[in-house]
Design a protein around this motif. Structure first.
Motif, PDB file in Angstrom:
ATOM      1  N   ALA A 181       0.828  -1.214   0.000  1.00 43.85           N
ATOM      2  CA  ALA A 181       0.000   0.000   0.000  1.00 43.85           C
ATOM      3  C   ALA A 181       0.858   1.258   0.000  1.00 43.85           C
ATOM      4  O   ALA A 181       0.457   2.301  -0.538  1.00 43.85           O
ATOM      5  N   ASP A 182       2.056   1.169   0.607  1.00 43.92           N
ATOM      6  CA  ASP A 182       2.954   2.338   0.644  1.00 43.92           C
ATOM      7  C   ASP A 182       3.456   2.739  -0.735  1.00 43.92           C
ATOM      8  O   ASP A 182       3.975   3.852  -0.910  1.00 43.92           O
ATOM      9  N   LEU A 183       3.323   1.853  -1.717  1.00 47.22           N
ATOM     10  CA  LEU A 183       3.821   2.160  -3.061  1.00 47.22           C
ATOM     11  C   LEU A 183       3.113   3.376  -3.665  1.00 47.22           C
ATOM     12  O   LEU A 183       3.652   4.032  -4.552  1.00 47.22           O
ATOM     13  N   SER A 184       1.918   3.667  -3.152  1.00 44.00           N
ATOM     14  CA  SER A 184       1.184   4.827  -3.671  1.00 44.00           C
ATOM     15  C   SER A 184       1.867   6.140  -3.317  1.00 44.00           C
ATOM     16  O   SER A 184       1.569   7.177  -3.915  1.00 44.00           O
ATOM     17  N   ALA A 206       2.447  -1.239 -10.913  1.00 42.35           N
ATOM     18  CA  ALA A 206       1.521  -0.102 -10.887  1.00 42.35           C
ATOM     19  C   ALA A 206       0.217  -0.453 -10.171  1.00 42.35           C
ATOM     20  O   ALA A 206      -0.554   0.437  -9.820  1.00 42.35           O
ATOM     21  N   LYS A 207      -0.034  -1.757  -9.970  1.00 39.34           N
ATOM     22  CA  LYS A 207      -1.306  -2.190  -9.384  1.00 39.34           C
ATOM     23  C   LYS A 207      -1.155  -2.842  -8.010  1.00 39.34           C
ATOM     24  O   LYS A 207      -2.148  -3.038  -7.301  1.00 39.34           O
ATOM     25  N   ALA A 208       0.070  -3.222  -7.645  1.00 36.21           N
ATOM     26  CA  ALA A 208       0.286  -3.997  -6.420  1.00 36.21           C
ATOM     27  C   ALA A 208      -0.239  -3.247  -5.194  1.00 36.21           C
ATOM     28  O   ALA A 208       0.022  -2.054  -5.016  1.00 36.21           O
ATOM     29  N   GLY A 209      -0.994  -3.960  -4.354  1.00 35.10           N
ATOM     30  CA  GLY A 209      -1.493  -3.386  -3.110  1.00 35.10           C
ATOM     31  C   GLY A 209      -2.724  -2.531  -3.232  1.00 35.10           C
ATOM     32  O   GLY A 209      -3.240  -2.036  -2.229  1.00 35.10           O
ATOM     33  N   LEU A 210      -3.233  -2.327  -4.434  1.00 30.76           N
ATOM     34  CA  LEU A 210      -4.433  -1.511  -4.624  1.00 30.76           C
ATOM     35  C   LEU A 210      -5.684  -2.346  -4.409  1.00 30.76           C
ATOM     36  O   LEU A 210      -5.715  -3.550  -4.723  1.00 30.76           O
ATOM     37  N   LYS A 211      -6.722  -1.724  -3.880  1.00 29.34           N
ATOM     38  CA  LYS A 211      -7.995  -2.407  -3.716  1.00 29.34           C
ATOM     39  C   LYS A 211      -8.741  -2.418  -5.049  1.00 29.34           C
ATOM     40  O   LYS A 211      -8.482  -1.602  -5.941  1.00 29.34           O
ATOM     41  N   PRO A 215      -7.882   3.286  -9.023  1.00 29.63           N
ATOM     42  CA  PRO A 215      -7.169   3.542 -10.285  1.00 29.63           C
ATOM     43  C   PRO A 215      -5.695   3.151 -10.173  1.00 29.63           C
ATOM     44  O   PRO A 215      -5.102   3.197  -9.091  1.00 29.63           O
ATOM     45  N   MET A 216      -5.126   2.764 -11.305  1.00 26.28           N
ATOM     46  CA  MET A 216      -3.715   2.415 -11.347  1.00 26.28           C
ATOM     47  C   MET A 216      -2.860   3.629 -10.986  1.00 26.28           C
ATOM     48  O   MET A 216      -3.205   4.764 -11.303  1.00 26.28           O
TER      49      MET A 216
END
Length: 297
Positions: A181-184, A206-211, A215-216
């Motif tokens: 989630a910290d990747l954002s 670009a998508k890892a950890g996103l719900k 959005p990417m």
């Protein structure tokens, strides 16, 4: 028709220029131009429109190119079969592979192959686009995607794992993420856009950890080449999802979130059915399989 003239025409149509044809045929540009002019005189038609940006086939030129391409493929196959009739594997072997895999994984291993088979001359055609193996644009291919053509033989070489990487300078500047989630909060280097990025499943960072539905993450940099993504990460532009073979032995990149793994993908050795059993292709295939097994964890 004279084959030498037809060969010069075919090379010029392939390259789109006299310079490219001369390089491919190892002739002078004037010699290629004379051959094409003589062929046009023999046929009584104009085969190319000459423009500042290169050679554009006329309608008769397009028709002749299709026939010449088929003939060229058959001649190349005949040469391969004749060469392979010798007892010892020898001759030219044109190998195509994506740029990063060819430059980073394959090329350093060719010295060992050359020591084992000194009479086989490897010609590397490194390109992220898919060359036509069935049409004998190359004799064999290393591809990170399965073949979709029925007249090609494929053998799985290896499964490739993926992780996230960043340069030490980037991590010193921005800190390391503690979770996906910290990747954002970080700069992410994208593989894409999809229609120009032929290798599947490489946009996962670009998508890892996103719900679901989120959005990417926007790209800090986007590239349709693994080599370019690696260089962008080395330069400190952000965090990138990369195949592990790209980073092995690279002390300029550090693994980020080591427990987070991207989707693996499989790499195949592909060649046309007509070359089944030829000693050059068989020797190269078995060498690659042995090298892939050596890389297994």
């Amino acid at each position: 028709m004279d084959w030498d003239k037809l060969k010069s025409f075919h090379a010029a149509a392939e390259a789109g220029s006299l310079t490219g044809a001369a390089d491919a045929l190892r002739l002078s540009q004037s010699a290629v131009s004379r051959q094409i002019a003589a062929l046009e005189d023999d046929l009584g038609v104009k085969l190319f429109h000459r423009h500042a940006r290169g050679l554009i086939p006329t309608e008769p030129g397009r028709l002749l190119y299709k026939a010449a391409h088929d003939i060229s493929a058959k001649v190349a196959l005949a040469e391969a079969m004749v060469t392979d009739s010798r007892d010892k594997p020898s001759g030219d072997l044109r190998v195509t592979a994506p740029l990063a895999m060819g430059a980073i994984w394959l090329t350093p291993r060719l010295a060992a192959f050359n020591a084992a088979y000194p009479d086989i001359r490897i010609h590397l055609l490194l390109d992220d686009r898919e060359l036509d193996i069935a049409g004998l644009e190359a004799d064999c291919a290393i591809r990170p995607w399965p073949s979709t053509q029925n007249d090609l033989i494929q053998r799985k070489l290896m499964s490739v794992r993926q992780h996230m990487y960043a340069s030490r300078s980037y991590l010193d500047r921005k800190g390391a993420p503690k979770s996906a989630a910290d990747l954002s909060d970080h700069a992410i280097i994208h593989y894409g856009p999809p229609h120009l990025a032929p290798i599947p499943h490489l946009d996962w960072a670009a998508k890892a950890g996103l719900k679901e539905g989120e959005p990417m993450r926007p790209p800090a940099v986007e590239a349709n080449s693994i080599m370019a993504i690696m260089k962008a990460a080395e330069a400190g532009l952000g965090i990138a999802g990369l195949p592990d073979y790209v980073t092995r032995g690279n002390d300029r990149l550090m693994r980020v979130l080591p427990d987070l793994e991207g989707p693996p993908f499989e790499v195949y050795f592909v060649y046309p059915a007509e070359l089944r059993g030829t000693s050059r292709v068989t020797a190269f295939r078995e060498f690659l399989l042995a090298e892939a097994r050596r890389d297994e964890p």
